[in-house]
Scaffold this motif. Structure first.
Motif, PDB file in Angstrom:
ATOM      1  N   ASN A  25      -1.481  11.175  -3.600  1.00  0.00           N
ATOM      2  CA  ASN A  25      -0.311  11.249  -2.705  1.00  0.00           C
ATOM      3  C   ASN A  25       0.903  11.803  -3.467  1.00  0.00           C
ATOM      4  OD1 ASN A  25      -1.686  10.205  -0.548  1.00  0.00           O
ATOM      5  ND2 ASN A  25      -0.846   8.139  -0.705  1.00  0.00           N
ATOM      6  N   PHE A  41      -6.004 -10.158 -17.520  1.00  0.00           N
ATOM      7  CA  PHE A  41      -5.086 -10.255 -16.381  1.00  0.00           C
ATOM      8  C   PHE A  41      -4.515 -11.656 -16.250  1.00  0.00           C
ATOM      9  CE2 PHE A  41      -7.453  -6.958 -13.717  1.00  0.00           C
ATOM     10  CZ  PHE A  41      -6.477  -6.022 -13.908  1.00  0.00           C
ATOM     11  N   THR A  63      -3.301   3.529  -8.071  1.00  0.00           N
ATOM     12  CA  THR A  63      -4.682   3.970  -7.814  1.00  0.00           C
ATOM     13  C   THR A  63      -4.768   5.502  -7.744  1.00  0.00           C
ATOM     14  OG1 THR A  63      -4.409   3.953  -5.426  1.00  0.00           O
ATOM     15  CG2 THR A  63      -5.114   1.880  -6.433  1.00  0.00           C
ATOM     16  N   GLN A 100       4.190  -6.158 -18.214  1.00  0.00           N
ATOM     17  CA  GLN A 100       4.813  -5.498 -17.062  1.00  0.00           C
ATOM     18  C   GLN A 100       4.626  -6.319 -15.784  1.00  0.00           C
ATOM     19  OE1 GLN A 100       4.579  -1.243 -16.605  1.00  0.00           O
ATOM     20  NE2 GLN A 100       3.486  -1.465 -14.689  1.00  0.00           N
ATOM     21  N   GLU A 121      -5.835   7.214  -5.267  1.00  0.00           N
ATOM     22  CA  GLU A 121      -5.326   7.694  -3.960  1.00  0.00           C
ATOM     23  C   GLU A 121      -3.805   7.850  -4.034  1.00  0.00           C
ATOM     24  OE1 GLU A 121      -7.448   5.126  -4.291  1.00  0.00           O
ATOM     25  OE2 GLU A 121      -9.252   6.074  -3.494  1.00  0.00           O
ATOM     26  N   GLY A 155       1.079  -3.918  -4.220  1.00  0.00           N
ATOM     27  CA  GLY A 155       0.393  -3.171  -5.270  1.00  0.00           C
ATOM     28  C   GLY A 155       0.733  -1.705  -5.080  1.00  0.00           C
ATOM     29  N   SER A 156      -0.084  -1.001  -4.283  1.00  0.00           N
ATOM     30  CA  SER A 156       0.238   0.393  -3.949  1.00  0.00           C
ATOM     31  C   SER A 156       1.595   0.452  -3.253  1.00  0.00           C
ATOM     32  CB  SER A 156      -0.823   0.971  -3.016  1.00  0.00           C
ATOM     33  OG  SER A 156      -2.072   0.933  -3.633  1.00  0.00           O
ATOM     34  N   TRP A 186      -1.903  -9.623 -11.637  1.00  0.00           N
ATOM     35  CA  TRP A 186      -2.523  -8.546 -12.426  1.00  0.00           C
ATOM     36  C   TRP A 186      -1.667  -8.176 -13.635  1.00  0.00           C
ATOM     37  CZ3 TRP A 186      -6.596  -9.567 -10.110  1.00  0.00           C
ATOM     38  CH2 TRP A 186      -6.781  -9.467  -8.749  1.00  0.00           C
ATOM     39  N   SER A 189      -1.113  -7.672 -17.098  1.00  0.00           N
ATOM     40  CA  SER A 189      -1.990  -7.609 -18.269  1.00  0.00           C
ATOM     41  C   SER A 189      -1.337  -8.335 -19.448  1.00  0.00           C
ATOM     42  CB  SER A 189      -2.246  -6.155 -18.660  1.00  0.00           C
ATOM     43  OG  SER A 189      -2.797  -5.443 -17.590  1.00  0.00           O
ATOM     44  N   PHE A 227       5.161  -5.980 -12.313  1.00  0.00           N
ATOM     45  CA  PHE A 227       5.459  -5.177 -11.121  1.00  0.00           C
ATOM     46  C   PHE A 227       4.678  -5.709  -9.913  1.00  0.00           C
ATOM     47  CE2 PHE A 227       7.082  -0.797 -12.839  1.00  0.00           C
ATOM     48  CZ  PHE A 227       8.040  -1.458 -13.585  1.00  0.00           C
ATOM     49  N   SER A 228       3.318  -5.702 -10.010  1.00  0.00           N
ATOM     50  CA  SER A 228       2.484  -6.019  -8.841  1.00  0.00           C
ATOM     51  C   SER A 228       2.665  -7.466  -8.397  1.00  0.00           C
ATOM     52  CB  SER A 228       1.008  -5.813  -9.175  1.00  0.00           C
ATOM     53  OG  SER A 228       0.804  -4.532  -9.690  1.00  0.00           O
ATOM     54  N   GLY A 288      -5.347   0.483 -12.188  1.00  0.00           N
ATOM     55  CA  GLY A 288      -4.142   0.125 -12.956  1.00  0.00           C
ATOM     56  C   GLY A 288      -3.198   1.320 -13.074  1.00  0.00           C
TER      57      GLY A 288
HETATM   58  C1  LIG Z   1      -6.630  -2.656 -15.491  1.00  0.00           C
HETATM   59  C2  LIG Z   1      -5.424  -2.984 -14.675  1.00  0.00           C
HETATM   60  C3  LIG Z   1      -4.261  -3.369 -15.295  1.00  0.00           C
HETATM   61  C4  LIG Z   1      -3.135  -3.693 -14.540  1.00  0.00           C
HETATM   62  N1  LIG Z   1      -2.023  -4.133 -15.196  1.00  0.00           N
HETATM   63  C5  LIG Z   1      -0.936  -4.448 -14.473  1.00  0.00           C
HETATM   64  C6  LIG Z   1       0.236  -4.923 -15.135  1.00  0.00           C
HETATM   65  O1  LIG Z   1       0.256  -5.109 -16.358  1.00  0.00           O
HETATM   66  N2  LIG Z   1       1.309  -5.212 -14.389  1.00  0.00           N
HETATM   67  C7  LIG Z   1       1.324  -5.042 -13.039  1.00  0.00           C
HETATM   68  O2  LIG Z   1       2.373  -5.270 -12.436  1.00  0.00           O
HETATM   69  N3  LIG Z   1       0.222  -4.631 -12.359  1.00  0.00           N
HETATM   70  C8  LIG Z   1      -0.904  -4.331 -13.048  1.00  0.00           C
HETATM   71  N4  LIG Z   1      -2.041  -3.911 -12.392  1.00  0.00           N
HETATM   72  C9  LIG Z   1      -2.047  -3.883 -10.931  1.00  0.00           C
HETATM   73  C10 LIG Z   1      -2.094  -2.476 -10.348  1.00  0.00           C
HETATM   74  O3  LIG Z   1      -0.869  -1.811 -10.513  1.00  0.00           O
HETATM   75  C11 LIG Z   1      -2.488  -2.599  -8.877  1.00  0.00           C
HETATM   76  O4  LIG Z   1      -3.765  -3.173  -8.805  1.00  0.00           O
HETATM   77  C12 LIG Z   1      -2.495  -1.258  -8.184  1.00  0.00           C
HETATM   78  O5  LIG Z   1      -1.211  -0.733  -8.062  1.00  0.00           O
HETATM   79  C13 LIG Z   1      -3.161  -1.322  -6.780  1.00  0.00           C
HETATM   80  O6  LIG Z   1      -2.605  -2.335  -6.029  1.00  0.00           O
HETATM   81  P1  LIG Z   1      -3.527  -3.416  -5.271  1.00  0.00           P
HETATM   82  O7  LIG Z   1      -4.486  -3.962  -6.283  1.00  0.00           O
HETATM   83  O8  LIG Z   1      -2.628  -4.381  -4.585  1.00  0.00           O
HETATM   84  O9  LIG Z   1      -4.367  -2.569  -4.226  1.00  0.00           O
HETATM   85  P2  LIG Z   1      -3.892  -2.101  -2.786  1.00  0.00           P
HETATM   86  O10 LIG Z   1      -2.515  -1.546  -2.874  1.00  0.00           O
HETATM   87  O11 LIG Z   1      -4.116  -3.240  -1.824  1.00  0.00           O
HETATM   88  O12 LIG Z   1      -4.889  -0.920  -2.475  1.00  0.00           O
HETATM   89  C14 LIG Z   1      -6.204  -1.145  -1.931  1.00  0.00           C
HETATM   90  C15 LIG Z   1      -6.832   0.214  -1.666  1.00  0.00           C
HETATM   91  O13 LIG Z   1      -6.084   0.917  -0.649  1.00  0.00           O
HETATM   92  C16 LIG Z   1      -5.718   2.211  -1.112  1.00  0.00           C
HETATM   93  N5  LIG Z   1      -4.384   2.557  -0.610  1.00  0.00           N
HETATM   94  C17 LIG Z   1      -3.294   1.743  -0.535  1.00  0.00           C
HETATM   95  N6  LIG Z   1      -2.228   2.421  -0.054  1.00  0.00           N
HETATM   96  C18 LIG Z   1      -2.648   3.699   0.161  1.00  0.00           C
HETATM   97  C19 LIG Z   1      -1.996   4.881   0.646  1.00  0.00           C
HETATM   98  N7  LIG Z   1      -0.711   4.890   0.984  1.00  0.00           N
HETATM   99  N8  LIG Z   1      -2.734   6.042   0.734  1.00  0.00           N
HETATM  100  C20 LIG Z   1      -4.050   6.043   0.392  1.00  0.00           C
HETATM  101  N9  LIG Z   1      -4.717   4.932  -0.069  1.00  0.00           N
HETATM  102  C21 LIG Z   1      -4.028   3.790  -0.188  1.00  0.00           C
HETATM  103  C22 LIG Z   1      -5.668   2.084  -2.639  1.00  0.00           C
HETATM  104  O14 LIG Z   1      -5.852   3.336  -3.244  1.00  0.00           O
HETATM  105  C23 LIG Z   1      -6.844   1.130  -2.890  1.00  0.00           C
HETATM  106  O15 LIG Z   1      -8.045   1.849  -2.912  1.00  0.00           O
HETATM  107  C24 LIG Z   1      -3.177  -3.608 -13.122  1.00  0.00           C
HETATM  108  C25 LIG Z   1      -4.370  -3.236 -12.490  1.00  0.00           C
HETATM  109  C26 LIG Z   1      -5.484  -2.938 -13.241  1.00  0.00           C
HETATM  110  C27 LIG Z   1      -6.749  -2.592 -12.538  1.00  0.00           C
END
Ligand SMILES: Cc1cc2nc3c(=O)[nH]c(=O)nc-3n(C[C@H](O)[C@H](O)[C@H](O)COP(=O)(O)OP(=O)(O)OC[C@H]3O[C@@H](n4cnc5c(N)ncnc54)[C@H](O)[C@@H]3O)c2cc1C
Length: 394
Positions: A383, A215, A377, A130, A379, A138-139, A163, A165, A132-133, A374
Protein backbone atom coordinates in the motif's frame (compact mmCIF):
# COMPACT_ATOMS: atom_id res chain seq x y z
CA UNK A 1 44.96 9.44 -2.86
CA UNK A 2 41.83 11.48 -1.87
CA UNK A 3 40.74 11.75 1.75
CA UNK A 4 38.12 9.01 1.43
CA UNK A 5 40.58 6.54 -0.11
CA UNK A 6 42.98 7.32 2.70
CA UNK A 7 40.19 6.80 5.23
CA UNK A 8 39.36 3.42 3.63
CA UNK A 9 42.98 2.29 4.07
CA UNK A 10 42.98 3.37 7.71
CA UNK A 11 39.66 1.66 8.46
CA UNK A 12 40.75 -1.54 6.73
CA UNK A 13 43.92 -1.64 8.81
CA UNK A 14 42.12 -0.77 12.03
CA UNK A 15 39.55 -3.52 11.50
CA UNK A 16 42.26 -6.06 10.72
CA UNK A 17 44.06 -5.10 13.94
CA UNK A 18 41.01 -4.80 16.17
CA UNK A 19 38.28 -7.18 15.02
CA UNK A 20 39.12 -10.56 16.63
CA UNK A 21 39.09 -13.41 14.11
CA UNK A 22 36.26 -15.14 16.02
CA UNK A 23 34.11 -12.03 15.40
CA UNK A 24 34.39 -12.43 11.61
CA UNK A 25 31.57 -14.95 11.05
CA UNK A 26 27.77 -14.47 11.10
CA UNK A 27 26.55 -14.58 14.73
CA UNK A 28 23.94 -17.18 15.67
CA UNK A 29 20.96 -15.68 17.52
CA UNK A 30 22.30 -16.70 20.94
CA UNK A 31 25.67 -15.10 20.13
CA UNK A 32 24.23 -11.67 19.38
CA UNK A 33 24.96 -8.88 21.79
CA UNK A 34 22.26 -6.38 22.57
CA UNK A 35 23.39 -3.16 24.21
CA UNK A 36 21.85 -2.40 27.61
CA UNK A 37 22.32 -2.27 31.35
CA UNK A 38 22.68 -6.04 31.66
CA UNK A 39 25.05 -7.11 28.90
CA UNK A 40 26.51 -10.58 29.25
CA UNK A 41 29.48 -11.32 27.01
CA UNK A 42 30.09 -14.92 26.02
CA UNK A 43 33.77 -14.51 25.30
CA UNK A 44 36.69 -12.19 25.88
CA UNK A 45 36.85 -11.49 22.11
CA UNK A 46 33.19 -10.49 22.01
CA UNK A 47 33.77 -7.99 24.81
CA UNK A 48 36.93 -6.63 23.19
CA UNK A 49 35.15 -6.12 19.87
CA UNK A 50 32.26 -4.37 21.63
CA UNK A 51 34.55 -2.10 23.66
CA UNK A 52 36.88 -1.22 20.79
CA UNK A 53 34.04 -0.23 18.47
CA UNK A 54 32.29 1.63 21.29
CA UNK A 55 35.42 3.61 22.13
CA UNK A 56 35.81 4.67 18.48
CA UNK A 57 32.19 5.94 18.54
CA UNK A 58 31.46 3.46 15.74
CA UNK A 59 28.22 2.06 17.15
CA UNK A 60 26.80 5.26 15.63
CA UNK A 61 29.53 6.26 13.19
CA UNK A 62 27.73 9.16 11.52
CA UNK A 63 26.25 10.74 14.65
CA UNK A 64 27.93 13.94 15.87
CA UNK A 65 30.80 13.47 18.31
CA UNK A 66 29.09 15.61 20.97
CA UNK A 67 26.32 12.98 21.18
CA UNK A 68 28.72 10.08 21.40
CA UNK A 69 28.87 9.26 17.70
CA UNK A 70 31.92 8.80 15.52
CA UNK A 71 31.53 12.15 13.73
CA UNK A 72 32.07 10.52 10.31
CA UNK A 73 30.55 12.03 7.21
CA UNK A 74 28.01 9.87 5.36
CA UNK A 75 30.56 8.69 2.80
CA UNK A 76 32.99 7.66 5.55
CA UNK A 77 30.23 5.83 7.43
CA UNK A 78 29.39 3.97 4.20
CA UNK A 79 33.08 3.05 3.80
CA UNK A 80 33.21 1.70 7.36
CA UNK A 81 30.12 -0.37 6.60
CA UNK A 82 31.64 -1.74 3.38
CA UNK A 83 34.92 -2.62 5.06
CA UNK A 84 33.11 -4.38 7.91
CA UNK A 85 31.12 -6.40 5.35
CA UNK A 86 34.30 -7.17 3.40
CA UNK A 87 35.95 -8.62 6.50
CA UNK A 88 32.62 -10.20 7.59
CA UNK A 89 32.78 -8.41 10.94
CA UNK A 90 29.80 -9.10 13.17
CA UNK A 91 27.80 -6.10 14.36
CA UNK A 92 29.46 -5.42 17.75
CA UNK A 93 26.03 -4.75 19.28
CA UNK A 94 22.37 -4.67 18.24
CA UNK A 95 20.22 -1.81 19.46
CA UNK A 96 16.85 -0.38 18.42
CA UNK A 97 18.08 2.91 19.85
CA UNK A 98 20.81 3.19 17.23
CA UNK A 99 18.70 1.99 14.29
CA UNK A 100 15.41 3.74 14.94
CA UNK A 101 15.05 6.08 17.89
CA UNK A 102 18.46 7.78 17.68
CA UNK A 103 18.01 9.14 14.12
CA UNK A 104 14.54 10.35 15.10
CA UNK A 105 15.86 12.14 18.21
CA UNK A 106 18.52 13.80 16.06
CA UNK A 107 15.74 15.10 13.82
CA UNK A 108 12.89 15.82 16.26
CA UNK A 109 14.31 15.62 19.82
CA UNK A 110 14.96 18.51 22.21
CA UNK A 111 18.56 19.37 23.04
CA UNK A 112 18.09 17.93 26.55
CA UNK A 113 16.76 14.64 25.10
CA UNK A 114 19.68 14.40 22.71
CA UNK A 115 22.15 14.93 25.52
CA UNK A 116 20.46 12.50 27.85
CA UNK A 117 19.78 9.63 25.48
CA UNK A 118 22.07 9.66 22.45
CA UNK A 119 25.42 9.21 24.23
CA UNK A 120 24.01 6.30 26.25
CA UNK A 121 22.74 4.65 23.04
CA UNK A 122 26.04 5.30 21.34
CA UNK A 123 27.85 3.53 24.17
CA UNK A 124 25.46 0.56 24.16
CA UNK A 125 24.39 1.29 27.74
CA UNK A 126 20.62 1.29 27.31
CA UNK A 127 18.41 -1.23 25.56
CA UNK A 128 15.30 0.21 23.91
CA UNK A 129 12.08 -1.46 22.85
CA UNK A 130 9.26 -0.21 20.67
CA UNK A 131 5.75 0.26 22.06
CA UNK A 132 3.63 0.89 18.97
CA UNK A 133 1.21 -2.04 18.39
CA UNK A 134 -1.85 -2.58 20.54
CA UNK A 135 -4.44 -5.39 20.51
CA UNK A 136 -6.62 -3.36 18.10
CA UNK A 137 -3.95 -1.27 16.45
CA UNK A 138 -1.44 -3.10 14.26
CA UNK A 139 -1.75 -2.27 10.56
CA UNK A 140 -4.20 0.43 11.61
CA UNK A 141 -1.62 1.83 14.01
CA UNK A 142 -3.25 5.25 14.23
CA UNK A 143 -6.21 3.56 15.93
CA UNK A 144 -4.11 3.16 19.10
CA UNK A 145 -5.82 3.78 22.44
CA UNK A 146 -3.15 3.85 25.15
CA UNK A 147 -3.74 7.23 26.71
CA UNK A 148 -1.50 9.85 28.30
CA UNK A 149 -3.34 12.46 30.36
CA UNK A 150 -1.76 15.71 31.41
CA UNK A 151 -1.08 16.12 35.14
CA UNK A 152 1.14 19.13 35.93
CA UNK A 153 4.66 18.45 34.64
CA UNK A 154 3.84 14.80 33.93
CA UNK A 155 1.61 12.59 31.83
CA UNK A 156 -0.26 9.72 33.45
CA UNK A 157 -0.17 6.76 31.06
CA UNK A 158 -2.75 3.95 31.06
CA UNK A 159 -3.28 1.12 28.57
CA UNK A 160 -1.50 -1.84 26.99
CA UNK A 161 0.91 -2.59 24.17
CA UNK A 162 1.34 -5.96 22.47
CA UNK A 163 3.99 -7.75 20.38
CA UNK A 164 6.64 -5.58 22.03
CA UNK A 165 9.87 -7.39 21.18
CA UNK A 166 12.15 -7.93 24.20
CA UNK A 167 10.17 -5.56 26.46
CA UNK A 168 11.10 -7.80 29.40
CA UNK A 169 14.81 -7.24 28.70
CA UNK A 170 14.69 -3.56 27.81
CA UNK A 171 15.63 -0.55 29.91
CA UNK A 172 13.47 2.06 28.14
CA UNK A 173 10.54 2.02 25.73
CA UNK A 174 9.51 4.59 23.13
CA UNK A 175 5.75 4.46 22.97
CA UNK A 176 2.97 6.03 20.95
CA UNK A 177 0.19 7.35 23.17
CA UNK A 178 -3.10 9.15 22.63
CA UNK A 179 -2.84 12.66 24.05
CA UNK A 180 -6.06 14.02 22.49
CA UNK A 181 -8.92 11.52 22.34
CA UNK A 182 -11.21 14.05 20.63
CA UNK A 183 -8.92 14.82 17.68
CA UNK A 184 -9.03 12.91 14.36
CA UNK A 185 -7.17 9.64 14.90
CA UNK A 186 -3.85 10.65 13.30
CA UNK A 187 -3.87 14.04 15.04
CA UNK A 188 -4.13 13.07 18.70
CA UNK A 189 -1.00 10.93 19.00
CA UNK A 190 2.34 11.69 20.71
CA UNK A 191 5.64 9.83 21.15
CA UNK A 192 6.87 9.38 24.73
CA UNK A 193 10.13 8.02 26.11
CA UNK A 194 9.43 5.87 29.17
CA UNK A 195 11.83 4.30 31.65
CA UNK A 196 10.80 0.64 32.00
CA UNK A 197 11.60 0.77 35.74
CA UNK A 198 8.81 3.35 36.29
CA UNK A 199 6.21 2.12 38.80
CA UNK A 200 3.08 0.69 37.11
CA UNK A 201 4.74 -1.10 34.14
CA UNK A 202 4.51 -4.87 33.72
CA UNK A 203 5.96 -6.80 30.75
CA UNK A 204 4.63 -10.36 30.20
CA UNK A 205 6.32 -12.63 27.60
CA UNK A 206 4.18 -14.37 24.91
CA UNK A 207 5.38 -17.70 23.48
CA UNK A 208 5.85 -17.92 19.71
CA UNK A 209 5.22 -20.77 17.26
CA UNK A 210 9.01 -21.20 16.84
CA UNK A 211 9.32 -21.97 20.54
CA UNK A 212 11.07 -18.65 21.15
CA UNK A 213 9.56 -15.95 23.28
CA UNK A 214 10.79 -12.49 22.51
CA UNK A 215 7.34 -10.92 22.34
CA UNK A 216 5.67 -9.28 25.30
CA UNK A 217 2.44 -7.70 26.31
CA UNK A 218 3.20 -4.56 28.28
CA UNK A 219 0.69 -3.14 30.72
CA UNK A 220 0.78 0.48 31.92
CA UNK A 221 -1.20 1.43 35.01
CA UNK A 222 -1.05 5.06 36.11
CA UNK A 223 2.55 5.36 34.94
CA UNK A 224 3.94 8.84 35.58
CA UNK A 225 6.10 10.14 32.71
CA UNK A 226 7.72 13.61 32.74
CA UNK A 227 6.48 15.89 29.95
CA UNK A 228 10.14 16.49 29.17
CA UNK A 229 10.06 12.98 27.65
CA UNK A 230 7.68 13.97 24.85
CA UNK A 231 9.46 13.82 21.46
CA UNK A 232 8.47 16.58 19.04
CA UNK A 233 5.15 18.41 19.32
CA UNK A 234 2.30 17.27 21.53
CA UNK A 235 -0.23 15.56 19.21
CA UNK A 236 2.41 15.64 16.46
CA UNK A 237 3.56 12.06 17.10
CA UNK A 238 2.25 10.59 13.85
CA UNK A 239 4.87 12.38 11.71
CA UNK A 240 7.60 11.29 14.12
CA UNK A 241 6.29 7.70 14.09
CA UNK A 242 6.22 7.57 10.27
CA UNK A 243 9.83 8.68 10.17
CA UNK A 244 10.79 6.14 12.80
CA UNK A 245 9.10 3.36 10.81
CA UNK A 246 11.11 4.30 7.72
CA UNK A 247 14.27 3.74 9.76
CA UNK A 248 12.79 0.49 11.08
CA UNK A 249 12.06 -0.82 7.58
CA UNK A 250 15.53 0.08 6.39
CA UNK A 251 17.00 -1.81 9.37
CA UNK A 252 14.81 -4.89 8.78
CA UNK A 253 15.71 -4.93 5.07
CA UNK A 254 19.37 -4.70 6.02
CA UNK A 255 19.10 -7.82 8.21
CA UNK A 256 18.20 -9.78 5.08
CA UNK A 257 21.60 -9.08 3.53
CA UNK A 258 23.37 -12.14 2.12
CA UNK A 259 26.15 -11.97 4.72
CA UNK A 260 23.57 -12.48 7.51
CA UNK A 261 22.39 -15.96 6.50
CA UNK A 262 24.28 -18.88 8.01
CA UNK A 263 23.00 -21.34 5.35
CA UNK A 264 24.74 -21.99 2.05
CA UNK A 265 21.93 -23.35 -0.10
CA UNK A 266 23.89 -25.14 -2.79
CA UNK A 267 26.08 -26.95 -0.23
CA UNK A 268 23.07 -28.12 1.73
CA UNK A 269 21.30 -29.20 -1.47
CA UNK A 270 24.31 -31.28 -2.54
CA UNK A 271 24.52 -32.80 0.92
CA UNK A 272 20.83 -33.76 1.25
CA UNK A 273 19.72 -34.29 -2.35
CA UNK A 274 22.94 -35.51 -3.91
CA UNK A 275 25.39 -34.44 -6.56
CA UNK A 276 25.66 -35.25 -10.24
CA UNK A 277 28.80 -34.17 -12.11
CA UNK A 278 29.53 -31.55 -9.43
CA UNK A 279 26.00 -30.08 -9.59
CA UNK A 280 22.88 -30.48 -7.45
CA UNK A 281 21.34 -33.73 -8.68
CA UNK A 282 17.71 -32.58 -8.86
CA UNK A 283 17.30 -30.03 -11.72
CA UNK A 284 14.18 -28.42 -10.24
CA UNK A 285 15.85 -27.79 -6.87
CA UNK A 286 19.00 -26.64 -8.72
CA UNK A 287 16.94 -24.08 -10.59
CA UNK A 288 15.32 -22.82 -7.38
CA UNK A 289 18.65 -22.60 -5.54
CA UNK A 290 20.24 -20.61 -8.35
CA UNK A 291 17.24 -18.34 -8.57
CA UNK A 292 17.37 -17.52 -4.83
CA UNK A 293 21.16 -17.06 -4.95
CA UNK A 294 20.86 -14.60 -7.84
CA UNK A 295 18.02 -12.71 -6.19
CA UNK A 296 19.96 -12.47 -2.92
CA UNK A 297 23.02 -11.19 -4.71
CA UNK A 298 21.04 -8.63 -6.72
CA UNK A 299 19.14 -7.56 -3.61
CA UNK A 300 22.32 -7.14 -1.54
CA UNK A 301 23.97 -5.02 -4.24
CA UNK A 302 20.88 -2.86 -4.81
CA UNK A 303 20.41 -2.43 -1.07
CA UNK A 304 24.02 -1.40 -0.61
CA UNK A 305 23.86 1.10 -3.47
CA UNK A 306 20.59 2.62 -2.29
CA UNK A 307 21.72 2.84 1.35
CA UNK A 308 24.87 4.62 0.25
CA UNK A 309 22.88 7.01 -1.94
CA UNK A 310 20.51 7.61 0.98
CA UNK A 311 23.46 8.36 3.26
CA UNK A 312 24.71 10.94 0.80
CA UNK A 313 21.29 12.49 0.28
CA UNK A 314 18.01 12.80 2.09
CA UNK A 315 18.24 9.60 4.16
CA UNK A 316 15.66 6.82 4.46
CA UNK A 317 12.32 7.57 2.79
CA UNK A 318 9.17 5.73 1.72
CA UNK A 319 11.22 3.58 -0.69
CA UNK A 320 12.48 1.60 2.34
CA UNK A 321 9.13 -0.22 2.06
CA UNK A 322 10.33 -1.78 -1.22
CA UNK A 323 13.38 -3.22 0.50
CA UNK A 324 11.47 -4.37 3.53
CA UNK A 325 8.95 -6.12 1.28
CA UNK A 326 11.50 -7.79 -1.04
CA UNK A 327 13.89 -8.81 1.70
CA UNK A 328 11.31 -10.44 3.98
CA UNK A 329 9.40 -12.20 1.18
CA UNK A 330 12.72 -13.53 -0.11
CA UNK A 331 13.70 -14.84 3.31
CA UNK A 332 10.39 -16.69 3.53
CA UNK A 333 11.01 -18.28 0.11
CA UNK A 334 14.45 -19.33 1.23
CA UNK A 335 12.99 -20.91 4.36
CA UNK A 336 10.55 -22.92 2.21
CA UNK A 337 13.31 -24.11 -0.10
CA UNK A 338 15.54 -25.14 2.80
CA UNK A 339 12.69 -27.25 4.11
CA UNK A 340 12.23 -28.90 0.71
CA UNK A 341 15.96 -29.64 0.57
CA UNK A 342 15.96 -31.25 4.00
CA UNK A 343 12.91 -33.39 3.19
CA UNK A 344 11.95 -35.56 6.16
CA UNK A 345 15.05 -34.36 8.04
CA UNK A 346 13.05 -31.16 8.56
CA UNK A 347 10.46 -32.91 10.70
CA UNK A 348 12.44 -32.60 13.93
CA UNK A 349 11.66 -30.12 16.66
CA UNK A 350 14.01 -31.13 19.49
CA UNK A 351 16.07 -34.07 20.73
CA UNK A 352 19.08 -36.01 19.44
CA UNK A 353 17.56 -37.62 16.32
CA UNK A 354 18.22 -34.50 14.26
CA UNK A 355 21.35 -32.36 13.99
CA UNK A 356 21.45 -28.87 15.53
CA UNK A 357 21.45 -27.40 12.04
CA UNK A 358 18.36 -29.39 11.00
CA UNK A 359 16.48 -28.28 14.10
CA UNK A 360 17.57 -24.68 13.52
CA UNK A 361 16.39 -24.73 9.88
CA UNK A 362 12.92 -25.94 10.89
CA UNK A 363 12.62 -23.31 13.60
CA UNK A 364 13.97 -20.57 11.32
CA UNK A 365 11.38 -21.55 8.70
CA UNK A 366 8.64 -20.91 11.23
CA UNK A 367 10.35 -17.75 12.44
CA UNK A 368 10.59 -16.49 8.84
CA UNK A 369 6.78 -16.23 8.74
CA UNK A 370 6.97 -13.37 11.25
CA UNK A 371 9.37 -11.28 9.15
CA UNK A 372 6.75 -10.02 6.72
CA UNK A 373 4.50 -9.04 9.65
CA UNK A 374 6.86 -7.18 12.04
CA UNK A 375 7.58 -3.56 11.08
CA UNK A 376 4.33 -3.49 9.05
CA UNK A 377 2.96 -6.39 6.97
CA UNK A 378 3.76 -7.00 3.31
CA UNK A 379 0.26 -5.82 2.33
CA UNK A 380 0.86 -2.54 4.18
CA UNK A 381 4.27 -2.13 2.48
CA UNK A 382 2.57 -2.66 -0.91
CA UNK A 383 0.00 0.00 0.00
CA UNK A 384 2.81 2.44 0.92
CA UNK A 385 4.73 1.67 -2.27
CA UNK A 386 1.58 2.22 -4.36
CA UNK A 387 0.70 5.53 -2.69
CA UNK A 388 3.95 7.12 -1.59
CA UNK A 389 6.47 5.77 -4.12
CA UNK A 390 4.38 5.29 -7.29
CA UNK A 391 1.91 8.08 -6.50
CA UNK A 392 -1.14 5.92 -7.31
CA UNK A 393 -4.50 7.10 -5.97
CA UNK A 394 -5.67 5.73 -2.57
C1 LIG B 1 8.55 -10.45 14.64
C2 LIG B 1 7.68 -9.31 15.05
C3 LIG B 1 8.16 -8.33 15.87
C4 LIG B 1 7.35 -7.27 16.26
N1 LIG B 1 7.86 -6.35 17.13
C5 LIG B 1 7.07 -5.33 17.52
C6 LIG B 1 7.58 -4.36 18.44
O1 LIG B 1 8.70 -4.47 18.94
N2 LIG B 1 6.78 -3.35 18.79
C7 LIG B 1 5.52 -3.20 18.28
O2 LIG B 1 4.88 -2.20 18.60
N3 LIG B 1 4.98 -4.11 17.43
C8 LIG B 1 5.73 -5.17 17.04
N4 LIG B 1 5.22 -6.12 16.19
C9 LIG B 1 3.82 -6.02 15.77
C10 LIG B 1 3.64 -5.67 14.30
O3 LIG B 1 3.97 -4.34 14.04
C11 LIG B 1 2.19 -5.99 13.93
O4 LIG B 1 1.97 -7.36 14.11
C12 LIG B 1 1.89 -5.61 12.50
O5 LIG B 1 1.91 -4.23 12.31
C13 LIG B 1 0.52 -6.18 12.01
O6 LIG B 1 -0.48 -5.84 12.90
P1 LIG B 1 -1.50 -6.95 13.47
O7 LIG B 1 -0.67 -8.08 13.99
O8 LIG B 1 -2.42 -6.28 14.42
O9 LIG B 1 -2.27 -7.48 12.19
P2 LIG B 1 -3.53 -6.81 11.50
O10 LIG B 1 -3.30 -5.34 11.36
O11 LIG B 1 -4.77 -7.24 12.25
O12 LIG B 1 -3.51 -7.45 10.06
C14 LIG B 1 -4.09 -8.74 9.79
C15 LIG B 1 -3.97 -8.99 8.29
O13 LIG B 1 -4.76 -8.02 7.56
C16 LIG B 1 -3.97 -7.38 6.58
N5 LIG B 1 -4.36 -5.97 6.47
C17 LIG B 1 -4.66 -5.12 7.49
N6 LIG B 1 -4.94 -3.88 7.01
C18 LIG B 1 -4.80 -3.95 5.66
C19 LIG B 1 -4.95 -3.00 4.60
N7 LIG B 1 -5.27 -1.73 4.84
N8 LIG B 1 -4.71 -3.41 3.31
C20 LIG B 1 -4.38 -4.71 3.05
N9 LIG B 1 -4.24 -5.66 4.04
C21 LIG B 1 -4.43 -5.29 5.31
C22 LIG B 1 -2.53 -7.46 7.11
O14 LIG B 1 -1.61 -7.37 6.06
C23 LIG B 1 -2.55 -8.86 7.76
O15 LIG B 1 -2.33 -9.84 6.78
C24 LIG B 1 6.01 -7.19 15.80
C25 LIG B 1 5.50 -8.21 14.98
C26 LIG B 1 6.31 -9.26 14.61
C27 LIG B 1 5.73 -10.35 13.78
Amino acid sequence: MDKHQEFRQQVRQWLRDNCPVSMRTPAAEDEQIWGGRHIEFQSREQQQWFERMRDKGWFAPDWPIEYGGGGLDRKQAAILNQEMTRLQCRPPQLNLGIWMLGPVLLEFGSEAQKQEHLPRMARGEIRWCQGFSEPNAGSDLAGLQMKAESDGDDYIVNGAKIWTSYANKSDWIYALVRTDPKAAKHDGISLLLIDMTSPGIEAKPIELISGESHFCEVFFENVRVPKANLVGEVNGGWSVAKRLMQHERAAIANFGGESESPYVLHQLAKEYIGEHQGRIADPVIRDQVVSIDINEKAFALTLRRTMEEAKQGAGNGAATSIFKYCSTEQQKQKGELLLKILGNRALGWEGDDYSDQELAITRDWLQSKTLSIGGGTSEIQLNIIAKRVLGLPA
